[in-house]
Design an enzyme around this catalytic site. Structure first.
Site, mmCIF file in Angstrom:
data_model
loop_
_atom_site.group_PDB
_atom_site.id
_atom_site.type_symbol
_atom_site.label_atom_id
_atom_site.label_comp_id
_atom_site.label_asym_id
_atom_site.label_seq_id
_atom_site.Cartn_x
_atom_site.Cartn_y
_atom_site.Cartn_z
ATOM 1 C CG ASP A 17 -1.717 1.211 1.418
ATOM 2 O OD1 ASP A 17 -2.415 1.597 0.473
ATOM 3 O OD2 ASP A 17 -1.647 1.817 2.509
ATOM 4 C CG ASP A 19 -1.850 7.712 0.481
ATOM 5 O OD1 ASP A 19 -0.994 8.607 0.454
ATOM 6 O OD2 ASP A 19 -2.632 7.491 -0.460
ATOM 7 C CB THR A 112 -2.008 2.925 -4.053
ATOM 8 O OG1 THR A 112 -2.547 4.116 -3.468
ATOM 9 C CG2 THR A 112 -1.740 3.175 -5.530
ATOM 10 C CB SER A 113 -7.293 3.506 -2.520
ATOM 11 O OG SER A 113 -7.618 2.241 -1.974
ATOM 12 C CE LYS A 144 -5.542 -1.233 -1.159
ATOM 13 N NZ LYS A 144 -4.347 -0.532 -0.611
ATOM 14 C CG ASP A 169 -2.286 2.882 6.420
ATOM 15 O OD1 ASP A 169 -2.799 3.918 6.893
ATOM 16 O OD2 ASP A 169 -2.511 2.488 5.262
#
Length: 222
Positions: A17, A19, A112-113, A144, A169
């Site tokens: 991931d 962020d 990643t989003s 996600k 995270d």
């Protein structure tokens, strides 16, 4: 697991991931979502509890359940542009530069989003190398905690889910990794609450070692 006991996981590929895991972007995320909450008359504290890990349109759907999804997608495009333009306070998570250098020649992907533009902007602001293999918002149809992104990341690298370890995270990200059938390294304070397989305060507490048989051993230091 007691902090004095080094925890280990073995994998063949790593799915990272961005962020909160590689990049600390909490300052800008909080600024942008506080403004959004104010515009919609929502409590910013409650909004910030659900924003991490999800794509913006999915967060908006949780917070404004009666709003048409088309409006969420349109609003999310504005949010992405706002976040991409605001890089003040974006820094690497402690240990991220050294960790990425250590795994540079190992199978790994960014999952990643963020969309591609935001991922490039934040990784650049944090002076981190952008992994060649990336699964961004444009790559998936579901945010996600849906496992689609991690499953696509594993497939892009040519590995089964069981071969992969996810680094996350957020609650949504950890749920996505588990739903994909993968083990999870939780990074940072948010992750500790969601019982990842291994937890580290930051990436200074993690070591990656590569064996001749292709396996990667991850050791979380006390």
């Amino acid at each position: 697991m007691p902090a004095s006991t080094p925890a280990k996981l073995t994998a063949r590929a790593l799915l990272l991931d961005m962020d909160g895991t590689l990049v600390d972007s909490d300052a800008v995320v909080e600024r942008c979502w506080r403004r959004w909450a104010d515009r919609h008359g929502l409590d910013a504290g409650e909004v910030l509890k659900v924003v991490h890990g999800r794509q913006g349109f999915a967060t908006m759907a949780v917070l404004l359940p009666d709003r048409p999804m088309a409006e969420n997608h349109a609003d999310n495009r504005l949010m992405l542009a706002e976040e991409t333009a605001d890089l003040d306070g974006v820094v690497p998570v402690p240990g991220a530069p050294a960790f990425l250098a250590a795994i540079a020649d190992l199978p790994h992907a960014l999952v990643t989003s963020a969309d591609e533009a935001l991922a490039q902007a934040r990784m650049g602001a944090a002076a981190l190398p952008v992994p060649e293999t990336r699964i961004t918002a444009e790559s998936v149809g579901a945010s996600k905690p849906d496992p689609e992104g991690f499953l696509k990341g594993a497939a892009a690298l040519g590995f089964t889910p069981a071969d992969c370890v996810v680094f996350e995270d957020s609650e949504a990200g950890i749920q996505a990794g588990r739903a994909a059938g993968m083990r999870v390294v939780g990074v940072g304070p948010r992750a500790a609450a969601f019982a990842p397989d291994v937890h580290v305060a930051d990436l200074t507490r993690l070591r990656a070692e590569h064996a001749e048989n292709g396996s990667i051993t991850l050791t979380a230091l006390p």
